[in-house]
Design an enzyme around this catalytic site. Structure first.
Site: not given
Ligand code: 5GP
Length: 126
Positions: A36, A109
């Protein structure tokens, strides 16, 4: 301590269809969708459908079928997005885990980032 999965995390909600997403690929055990807040022209998140918190949790607890399905889905996403390092110009795979890894969403992820030069692997810690 064993991993505890919080099924209220945002990706669990996406998997249950409670929140929309821009799907790139869906297979039996895996979903890939656009981040997102993209940090590169290509920024796809690949997630297993099962309840795994981090990469190491997934590697330890997922079935062989889930791991194979996930791995093949990553390859398919890279091809679809044109970021393989053979025909395309490559990409960066990132998986953050826990506090030191600065993981925001506690559902495993893999970030697939491409379409621009990614710079050095790690910035200096601030
Ligand atoms: P992390 O920091 O956990 O590795 O990455 C989480 C990722 O999830 C971030 O890049 C953030 O932009 C993405 N993200 C968070 N909420 C959402 C959402 O509701 N939809 C999508 N498509 N991505 C999300």
């Amino acid at each position: 301590m064993a991993y505890a999965y919080d099924d209220q995390n945002i990706f669990a909600k996406i998997l249950r269809g409670e929140i929309p997403n821009k799907t790139v690929l869906e297979t039996e055990h895996t979903l890939a969708f656009e981040d997102i807040r993209p940090q590169a022209p290509v920024h796809v998140l690949v997630i297993p459908k099962g309840p795994y918190v981090t990469y190491d949790h997934f590697c330890e607890a997922a079935s062989d079928a889930e791991i194979v399905d996930f791995s093949r889905a990553v390859a398919a996403v890279c091809k679809m997005m044109g970021v393989t390092a053979d025909i395309g110009e490559g990409c960066r795979f990132i998986s953050n885990a826990g506090e030191h890894g600065v993981q925001e969403v506690p559902h495993y992820h893999l970030h697939v980032l491409g379409g621009r030069w990614m710079g050095r692997m790690l910035a200096k810690a601030e």
